[in-house]
Scaffold this active site. Structure first.
Site, PDB file in Angstrom:
ATOM      1  N   ASN A  10       0.941  -1.336  -0.001  1.00  0.00           N
ATOM      2  CA  ASN A  10       0.046  -0.109   0.042  1.00  0.00           C
ATOM      3  C   ASN A  10       0.954   1.118   0.075  1.00  0.00           C
ATOM      4  O   ASN A  10       1.537   1.398   1.158  1.00  0.00           O
ATOM      5  CB  ASN A  10      -0.773   0.036   1.244  1.00  0.00           C
ATOM      6  CG  ASN A  10      -1.704   1.347   1.412  1.00  0.00           C
ATOM      7  OD1 ASN A  10      -1.710   2.202   0.586  1.00  0.00           O
ATOM      8  ND2 ASN A  10      -2.234   1.268   2.630  1.00  0.00           N
ATOM      9  N   LYS A  12       0.219   4.378  -0.264  1.00  0.00           N
ATOM     10  CA  LYS A  12      -0.740   5.584   0.484  1.00  0.00           C
ATOM     11  C   LYS A  12      -0.307   6.620  -0.686  1.00  0.00           C
ATOM     12  O   LYS A  12      -0.053   6.437  -1.664  1.00  0.00           O
ATOM     13  CB  LYS A  12      -0.082   5.681   1.842  1.00  0.00           C
ATOM     14  CG  LYS A  12      -0.087   4.544   2.749  1.00  0.00           C
ATOM     15  CD  LYS A  12       0.090   4.517   4.088  1.00  0.00           C
ATOM     16  CE  LYS A  12       0.094   3.343   5.088  1.00  0.00           C
ATOM     17  NZ  LYS A  12       0.227   3.407   6.482  1.00  0.00           N
ATOM     18  N   HIS A  93      -9.262   0.739   5.119  1.00  0.00           N
ATOM     19  CA  HIS A  93      -8.142   0.960   5.846  1.00  0.00           C
ATOM     20  C   HIS A  93      -8.315   1.807   6.949  1.00  0.00           C
ATOM     21  O   HIS A  93      -9.062   2.741   6.967  1.00  0.00           O
ATOM     22  CB  HIS A  93      -6.958   1.607   4.761  1.00  0.00           C
ATOM     23  CG  HIS A  93      -5.561   1.591   5.353  1.00  0.00           C
ATOM     24  ND1 HIS A  93      -5.118   2.612   6.247  1.00  0.00           N
ATOM     25  CD2 HIS A  93      -4.572   0.623   4.987  1.00  0.00           C
ATOM     26  CE1 HIS A  93      -3.934   2.473   6.627  1.00  0.00           C
ATOM     27  NE2 HIS A  93      -3.500   1.339   5.954  1.00  0.00           N
ATOM     28  N   GLU A  95      -6.740   4.334   8.053  1.00  0.00           N
ATOM     29  CA  GLU A  95      -6.620   5.747   7.756  1.00  0.00           C
ATOM     30  C   GLU A  95      -7.832   6.261   7.213  1.00  0.00           C
ATOM     31  O   GLU A  95      -8.022   7.489   7.554  1.00  0.00           O
ATOM     32  CB  GLU A  95      -5.210   5.933   7.108  1.00  0.00           C
ATOM     33  CG  GLU A  95      -3.877   5.799   7.981  1.00  0.00           C
ATOM     34  CD  GLU A  95      -2.584   5.175   6.890  1.00  0.00           C
ATOM     35  OE1 GLU A  95      -2.835   5.469   5.701  1.00  0.00           O
ATOM     36  OE2 GLU A  95      -1.726   4.864   7.620  1.00  0.00           O
ATOM     37  N   GLU A 164      -4.972  -5.362  10.440  1.00  0.00           N
ATOM     38  CA  GLU A 164      -3.920  -4.287  10.843  1.00  0.00           C
ATOM     39  C   GLU A 164      -4.269  -3.821  12.235  1.00  0.00           C
ATOM     40  O   GLU A 164      -5.199  -2.687  12.274  1.00  0.00           O
ATOM     41  CB  GLU A 164      -3.999  -3.216   9.699  1.00  0.00           C
ATOM     42  CG  GLU A 164      -3.730  -3.833   8.314  1.00  0.00           C
ATOM     43  CD  GLU A 164      -3.381  -2.888   7.388  1.00  0.00           C
ATOM     44  OE1 GLU A 164      -2.094  -3.095   6.903  1.00  0.00           O
ATOM     45  OE2 GLU A 164      -3.987  -1.907   7.279  1.00  0.00           O
ATOM     46  N   GLY A 170       2.840   1.872  10.845  1.00  0.00           N
ATOM     47  CA  GLY A 170       4.001   2.967  10.591  1.00  0.00           C
ATOM     48  C   GLY A 170       4.783   3.469  11.906  1.00  0.00           C
ATOM     49  O   GLY A 170       5.381   4.381  12.236  1.00  0.00           O
ATOM     50  N   SER A 209       3.901  -2.543  10.076  1.00  0.00           N
ATOM     51  CA  SER A 209       5.147  -2.403  10.311  1.00  0.00           C
ATOM     52  C   SER A 209       5.785  -3.860  10.069  1.00  0.00           C
ATOM     53  O   SER A 209       6.825  -4.175  10.624  1.00  0.00           O
ATOM     54  CB  SER A 209       5.412  -2.126  11.881  1.00  0.00           C
ATOM     55  OG  SER A 209       5.135  -0.795  12.374  1.00  0.00           O
TER      56      SER A 209
HETATM   57  C1  PEP Z   1      -0.678   0.068   6.179  1.00  0.00           C
HETATM   58  O1  PEP Z   1      -0.871   1.247   6.345  1.00  0.00           O
HETATM   59  O2  PEP Z   1      -1.553  -0.786   5.532  1.00  0.00           O
HETATM   60  C2  PEP Z   1       0.590  -0.537   6.762  1.00  0.00           C
HETATM   61  C3  PEP Z   1       0.715  -1.821   6.970  1.00  0.00           C
HETATM   62  O3  PEP Z   1       1.566   0.273   7.073  1.00  0.00           O
HETATM   63  P1  PEP Z   1       3.154   0.044   7.658  1.00  0.00           P
HETATM   64  O4  PEP Z   1       3.561  -1.206   6.770  1.00  0.00           O
HETATM   65  O5  PEP Z   1       3.988   1.409   7.209  1.00  0.00           O
HETATM   66  O6  PEP Z   1       3.091  -0.043   8.945  1.00  0.00           O
END
Ligand code: PEP
Length: 252
Positions: A10, A12, A93, A95, A164, A170, A209
């Site tokens: 992703n 973003k 997601h 976000e 997630e 992040g 992460s």
């Molecule tokens: C995400 O936003 O879907 C995600 C998993 O981000 P990160 O891997 O940067 O934690």
């Protein structure tokens, strides 16, 4: 059931045409590991160019609107994504849920819209840190699944769920492998309740992460059939290592 691992990046709100070189390198990495299904979800501006450049990866959107067209300034319809060459959409997601106020019902409608346009769909769920600390993680995720999973006929065949934890996105922090396994088992049970036998074929991705160093361990957790990767999907170097870790697991 051993499911073909699915590793999705992703991007973003990152990436310009110059970044397509990374996508091409990721595409070559995917070609080296056919046992793994690889997808990238760039910003809408890059979907078409990436889809045209890609041979061995699926390209998807990070979101879609529930309607097929209309007066929705700034939004993109699932049909437009499909027309641009996308084959999947991420919906729900954290976000989008947090920053755009998306409810479970809206996420479900988006998932249905994406499926209706022939796209596969990745529905994201996950608890906040406060919810985990309060011992509510599984209940929160169960509620999100109940409200967000698509119910259309045949939905399970083109569905993946991404677990997630919001606090892991992040941040460089990840749940223990045991906690990941426990949540994925709980999600598997919900998928069985929702879709019957078809629920066993839905891939459950871990996200939050994931990086080259921890991918193998997280991918080995119970009922983890892939990963949704943010930051570490932006370069071919780190994302290819995650793809390779998934491939290695298949071999081993
Ligand atoms: C995400 O936003 O879907 C995600 C998993 O981000 P990160 O891997 O940067 O934690």
């Amino acid at each position: 059931m051993a499911l073909r691992p699915l590793i999705v990046g992703n991007w973003k709100m990152n990436g310009t045409r110059a970044t397509l070189a990374e996508a091409r390198a990721i595409d070559r990495a995917a070609a080296r590991h056919p046992a793994v299904e690889v997808g990238l979800a760039p910003s809408f501006t890059l979907v078409m160019a990436m889809a045209e450049a890609a041979q061995d990866i699926a390209v998807g959107g990070q979101d879609c609107h529930v309607k097929p067209s209309g007066a929705f300034t700034g939004d993109v319809a699932a049909a437009q994504l499909a027309d641009a060459g996308a084959s999947f959409a991420i919906v729900g997601h954290s976000e989008r849920r947090a920053l755009h106020g998306e409810s479970d019902a809206l996420v479900q409608a988006k998932a249905e819209a994406a499926l209706g346009e022939g796209l596969a769909v990745i529905v994201c769920v996950g608890e906040t840190e406060a919810e985990r600390d309060a011992g509510q993680a599984e209940a929160v995720v169960a509620g999100q699944l109940a409200g967000s999973l698509p119910t259309a006929e045949g939905a399970a065949a083109r569905l993946a769920v991404a677990y997630e934890p919001v606090w892991a996105i992040g941040t460089g922090r990840v749940p223990s492998v045991d906690d990941v396994g426990a949540m994925h088992r709980a999600i598997r049970a919900r998928l069985g309740a929702a879709y019957g036998e078809a629920g066993a074929a839905v891939r459950i991705l871990y996200g939050g992460s994931v990086n080259a160093a921890n991918a193998a361990e997280l991918l080995a957790a119970d009922e983890v059939s892939g990963a949704l990767v943010g930051g570490a999907s932006l370069t071919a170097e780190s994302f290819s290592a995650i793809i390779a870790a998934a491939a290695q697991q298949q071999d081993g």
